[in-house]
Design an enzyme around this catalytic site. Structure first.
Site, short mmCIF file in Angstrom:
data_model
loop_
_atom_site.label_atom_id
_atom_site.label_comp_id
_atom_site.label_asym_id
_atom_site.label_seq_id
_atom_site.Cartn_x
_atom_site.Cartn_y
_atom_site.Cartn_z
N SER A 1 0.32 7.12 -0.66
CA SER A 1 0.40 5.73 -1.12
C SER A 1 -0.86 4.96 -0.71
O SER A 1 -1.40 4.17 -1.50
CB SER A 1 1.65 5.07 -0.51
OG SER A 1 1.63 3.69 -0.76
N TRP B 1 -3.56 5.99 -2.95
CA TRP B 1 -3.33 5.45 -4.30
C TRP B 1 -3.87 4.02 -4.40
O TRP B 1 -4.40 3.62 -5.44
CB TRP B 1 -1.83 5.46 -4.60
CG TRP B 1 -1.50 4.92 -5.97
CD1 TRP B 1 -1.46 5.61 -7.14
CD2 TRP B 1 -1.16 3.56 -6.31
NE1 TRP B 1 -1.13 4.78 -8.19
CE2 TRP B 1 -0.94 3.52 -7.70
CE3 TRP B 1 -1.02 2.39 -5.58
CZ2 TRP B 1 -0.57 2.36 -8.37
CZ3 TRP B 1 -0.67 1.22 -6.24
CH2 TRP B 1 -0.45 1.21 -7.63
N HIS B 2 -3.78 3.28 -3.30
CA HIS B 2 -4.24 1.88 -3.34
C HIS B 2 -5.75 1.76 -3.41
O HIS B 2 -6.27 0.74 -3.85
CB HIS B 2 -3.70 1.12 -2.13
CG HIS B 2 -2.27 0.70 -2.27
ND1 HIS B 2 -1.23 1.52 -1.95
CD2 HIS B 2 -1.72 -0.44 -2.74
CE1 HIS B 2 -0.09 0.90 -2.20
NE2 HIS B 2 -0.35 -0.29 -2.69
N GLY B 3 -6.46 2.79 -2.96
CA GLY B 3 -7.91 2.70 -3.04
C GLY B 3 -8.58 3.91 -2.42
O GLY B 3 -8.02 4.56 -1.53
#
Lengths: 489, 508
Positions: free
Chosen positions: A319, A322-324
């Protein structure tokens, strides 16, 4: 195209709505085609070259789904599933993670591979995950035979295209097929317009203003005192919530105007009393995606306590990534993963604590973790933490205070000063900031969130007035006047 | 009708009413003059920091027969100078840090206005000649105020800041009894300008090191950009208005900037940029070019500058007078020679005048004894102007008297408190030494007039240029007859320690 732009509010949205409902009267397929065309315009408006990427992605996934559903052998279906996942994740990796990966290779092995510095296609994480869920469900045999138009509209439906919520096909496609949703519905439209106005207000009147203070602070970490550092961290905590949830509220609102219910993505997450609760309230559709398509396939909680903890931690690491594409995001994910594990492991003891203390611990941790999410580097985040711990309290820099001195406030102060002889901002320069942050905290803790507001909606002159004022106020905030200070002296 | 429909109608009605009210107020007051000239009876603010918001509106709605466009450098040109020397009613439409594309855009607005414009002055700064031809400005400009597209006026009419700060500001200023300033006053220099060598050199150091500065040419294809600026922005404009006379001015940028170009290895590129643009412009029948970059008496004297590029209004006026006389005009025959002369000036100039060195030893001194040593070693070469700058009476420290006494100054000065002190030392001769008394104007320096203020301000000028740095204490200006220019300007502290400073307002 951004929701908070003149072209969207004054031209695109009215045109999309009018075209959709008018063409629906002729033929619903034409109405849907219109909406697909508008959605593609909405996407291509950012950068036309990425139009081809999303179209290629849709066509490829649709065709692969057809192949998977027609494939008789299980091995063949597995092979096609893996191939499709690899292609989707490969494209995502190429655009979003290539430089991160190569940069780390260069750093570890001293190599000199050239970074590509690609501009990430907007929303690629969202539409990739949306299509991954579709392909996996297709492999599981859970997808009916959609036609190309329905599928393309499910992926591109513009309210959720670039920032979620991450919807699943079974939430969207059936709604577009529902005959009762083809006509303009005054109730849905009014509720949707109100949700849109509140979301726009969160984004334009809160996030974009508070965000300037956060930007200033994170750009000048080295010169902050502890007071400023505390305020900057709080500003970012508020900014990211108002920004992201505001966007989702607008998506929900626009969806409702089209009679489409989009899933709730935020449920007042800062009211949480634990990290586990926070993740049930924050970006719920992402949590749902990872639960369905990562946590459960990894074994979920079915393979013992230790494996459960590992699975949870892996989900949070992914996660974060996934955010950056940066170690700061990975660390942020790891921090939340560790906090979730501790929360789970010591849940009974934790729940014995006073509710106020639990909220304070949770909110404090969330603020702390956001530092690593927002900072340019782990070093910069560490410096911010040092600034917080140094307990060097002092006055707030006027540059930060000036962010909150909005034109209306300035004019009111000038009027007060001229006609009543009271220079309120001169006496209490921090007043606008204090009021703004106090309102922000009050809003996240005590006010109804937009979904609650929509559920409890009662048509009245009061709500009409609030909605109209919010819309106009936001519209007047899209543009400003920039001062060009000639700094060459 | 159901309650939801009623609510929807109410939302629409209230929103529409608010929109019309607020946007109408902006359109009626029109603080940036997009739709009309300033209204009689209202007191507008014309803010120099946002001048690029006012420029297009004022170009549309002012009355004039000629216009001057350019960047902040062009702000030294004043309408009075054009009126006096050329008989023109010139409108100033300068935009800070603007590129040739912006000049073309503003000029076109002026030429399409109701004015019968016969002359256009375009000031082409060397530093922006090679900037991208498709960019307007070193920053964003509000294009919605520059074009005629009514749809993008939303950014003006639906703008909270325009409503509250600017339209509201007009009403407030009117209520306070204010008035609308003239364009000339409003578009004058927006900064507190001090024209001194120390400022120019400080600016030089900054420009040499700060990324994105006027001397940062990384990633810039200057010659190609200059050609494109000519082909896409300047030449089409001149050709589109054959009845209008276009006068292109290459303003005198300081030698410090030109030295920076050499240090950065960019000078030859700059010459190529100039050659490309000048040759192209001279091929146009209704274009003239005036080249002041080689004007040594201006560019070499850094006391004419507030930084590496900006010169003061008197220099601007002088340039207008010269243009009116046809001087410094480039022709097809002379432009290459003028450019060669300019190149030779820059390449052969003795930069030790600014930075010190064997040929200019005084500049290397960092205290009074060292400065006096440097002067005394070859005293015949120098003229020194001295002037005190102290509020009220002051006592000359013995150590200062002792040091200045070594070169002949302050020998006869009575001990005790003095109100003011001025002196001129030419070689070993004390031409003037005065305590109190009247101001002095005399011809004392290489045939140049000089002036000294006896009121204790420290004002010391040579040839009309004020060289004092106004340090609290004694100010000394050193003119080098060998170099033919002022080589140093320092302040000596009034305290016992004979420190000197070259900073502005030293010890203050």
């Amino acid at each position: 195209m951004l929701f908070n732009s003149y072209i969207f509010v004054l031209l695109f949205l009215p045109l999309a709505l009018a075209g959709y409902f008018l063409l629906n009267r002729l033929n619903h397929q034409v109405g849907k085609a219109w909406l697909l065309g508008m959605s593609l315009w909405f996407y291509a408006y950012f950068n036309f070259s990425y139009f081809y990427i999303i179209v290629a992605s849709i066509v490829l996934n649709y065709l692969m789904n057809r192949l998977i559903t027609r494939m008789q052998s299980r091995q063949g279906r597995i092979a096609l599933l893996i191939l499709t996942l690899c292609i989707n994740l490969g494209v995502l990796f190429y655009y979003k993670y290539y430089d991160f990966f190569v940069g780390n290779i260069n750093a570890v092995f001293g190599t000199g591979f050239v970074l590509r510095r690609l501009v990430i296609p907007l929303g690629i994480s969202f539409f990739t995950f949306q299509q991954l869920s579709y392909i996996i469900d297709s492999y599981r045999g859970e997808v009916p035979a959609y036609n190309m138009l329905d599928y393309a509209l499910f992926v591109t439906f513009f309210p959720q295209l670039i920032a979620g919520p991450i919807v699943t096909h079974d939430e969207i496609v059936p709604q577009f097929a529902d005959p009762s949703k083809k006509r303009l519905n005054a109730e849905n439209f009014t509720k949707g317009l109100t949700a849109f106005a509140f979301g726009l207000g969160k984004k334009v009147l809160m996030a974009d203003i508070i965000g300037q203070a956060a930007d200033w602070g994170f750009a000048s970490v080295g010169m902050l005192n502890t007071t400023e550092a505390l305020l900057v961290v709080l500003c970012y905590t508020l900014q990211i919530y108002f920004d992201f949830s505001g966007y989702c509220d607008m998506a929900t609102g626009i969806g409702l105007m089209f009679n489409i219910d989009l899933p709730m993505n935020f449920e007042s997450p800062y009211r949480s009393f634990s990290i586990q609760e926070f993740w049930k309230r924050w970006h719920r559709t992402l949590t749902r995606f990872f639960t369905r398509y990562l946590y459960i396939p990894l074994g979920g909680n079915r393979k013992g306590e230790a494996r459960t903890y590992i699975n949870i931690f892996v989900v949070f690491l992914v996660s974060g990534l996934w955010h950056g594409a940066s170690w700061t995001f990975v660390l942020w994910g790891a921090m939340h993963g560790a906090a979730s594990l501790l929360n789970r492991r010591f849940e009974k003891q934790y729940n014995r604590l006073h509710a106020g203390l639990r909220w304070l611990l949770t909110f404090g941790f969330i603020n702390f973790a956001w530092i690593y999410f927002r900072a340019e580097s782990i070093g910069a985040a560490n410096l911010m933490v040092v600034k917080l711990l140094r307990l060097d309290f002092g006055a707030v820099n006027p540059a930060m205070l000036s962010v909150f001195r909005l034109p209306g406030i300035e004019l009111a102060n000038r009027l007060l000063s001229t006609f009543a002889g009271v220079d309120l901002l001169g006496k209490v320069p921090a007043l606008p900031m204090m009021l703004c942050l106090a309102f922000g905290i009050f809003a996240i803790l005590a006010m109804k969130n937009t979904n609650e507001r929509v559920l409890a909606y009662k048509p009245s002159t009061g709500i009409a007035l609030v909605t109209a004022v919010l819309l106009v106020w936001c519209l007047f905030s899209f543009s400003d006047v920039s001062i060009f200070l000639y700094f060459n002296f | 009708m159901d309650k939801y429909k009623k609510t929807l109608i109410k939302i629409a009605a209230i929103a529409l009413a608010l929109l019309v009210l607020c946007a109408g107020a902006i359109a009626a007051i029109d603080p940036f003059f997009h739709y009309h000239a300033p209204l009689e009876g209202l007191a507008y603010t014309i803010d120099s920091e946002t001048r690029f918001y006012y420029t297009p509106g004022l170009a549309r709605h002012s009355s004039y027969d000629s216009i001057l466009v350019g960047s902040s450098v062009a702000a030294a040109f004043k309408p009075q100078a054009f009126a006096e020397h050329m008989g023109l009613n010139t409108h100033l439409a300068t935009v800070d840090a603007s590129y040739p594309k912006n000049h073309a855009l503003v000029t076109e607005i002026a030429l399409e206005s109701d004015n019968d414009v016969n002359t256009v002055f375009i000031v082409l700064d060397l530093q922006y000649l090679g900037m991208p031809a498709d960019q307007y400005h070193d920053g964003d400009i509000p294009l919605y105020l520059y074009d005629d597209d009514p749809f993008n006026d939303t950014q003006y009419l639906l703008n909270k800041q325009v409503l509250f700060t600017y339209a509201g500001g007009v009403l407030l200023k009117t209520a306070q009894g204010g008035s609308t300033p003239s364009v000339e006053n409003a578009f004058g220099r927006p900064w507190d300008v001090i024209f001194k060598e120390v400022r120019t050199l400080q600016s030089y150091e900054e420009q040499m090191t700060v990324p994105g500065s006027l001397l940062d040419f990384s990633g810039v294809d200057g010659v190609q950009n200059a050609r494109r600026n000519l082909d896409e922005n300047l030449a089409p404009l001149v050709q589109a208005y054959p009845e209008v006379s276009f006068k292109f001015i290459f303003p005198p940028i300081s030698m410090a900037y030109l030295y920076g170009l050499m240090q950065k290895g960019y000078f030859n590129t700059a010459l190529e940029e100039l050659a490309a643009v000048i040759e192209g412009l001279l091929g146009l029948p209704n274009a003239e070019a005036y080249f002041f970059l080689g004007m040594e008496e201006v560019v070499a004297n850094l006391y004419h500058y507030a930084d590496v590029v900006h010169f003061p209004d008197p220099v601007g006026e002088r340039l207008v007078a010269l243009m009116a006389q046809g001087k410094y005009r480039l022709t097809k025959e002379n432009w290459r020679a003028k450019l060669d002369d300019f190149a030779a000036l820059v390449q052969n100039f003795n930069y030790e005048v600014y930075f010190g060195g064997d040929s200019v030893p005084t500049k290397l001194a960092d205290d009074l004894p060292a400065l006096v040593d440097a002067l005394a070693e070859n005293l015949d070469r120098y003229v020194v102007l001295a002037g005190s700058n102290c509020s009220g009476a002051f006592e000359v420290p013995a150590v200062v008297r002792e040091q200045l006494g070594r070169i002949g100054l302050m020998r006869e000065l009575p001990a005790g408190e003095a109100q003011s002190y001025i002196a001129v030392l030419d070689g070993a001769d004390v031409v003037l030494e005065q305590v109190g008394g009247d101001d002095v104007a005399m011809v004392a320096v290489d045939g140049l007039p000089c002036a000294l203020d006896a009121a204790g301000t420290g004002y010391l000028s040579i040839g009309g240029v004020d060289y004092s740095i106004y340090g609290t204490g004694f100010n000394l200006v050193v003119y080098d007859k060998l170099q033919g220019c002022v080589v140093d300007s320092v302040a000596v502290q009034c305290a016992a320690m004979p420190k000197i400073s070259r900073s502005l307002f030293a010890f203050g």
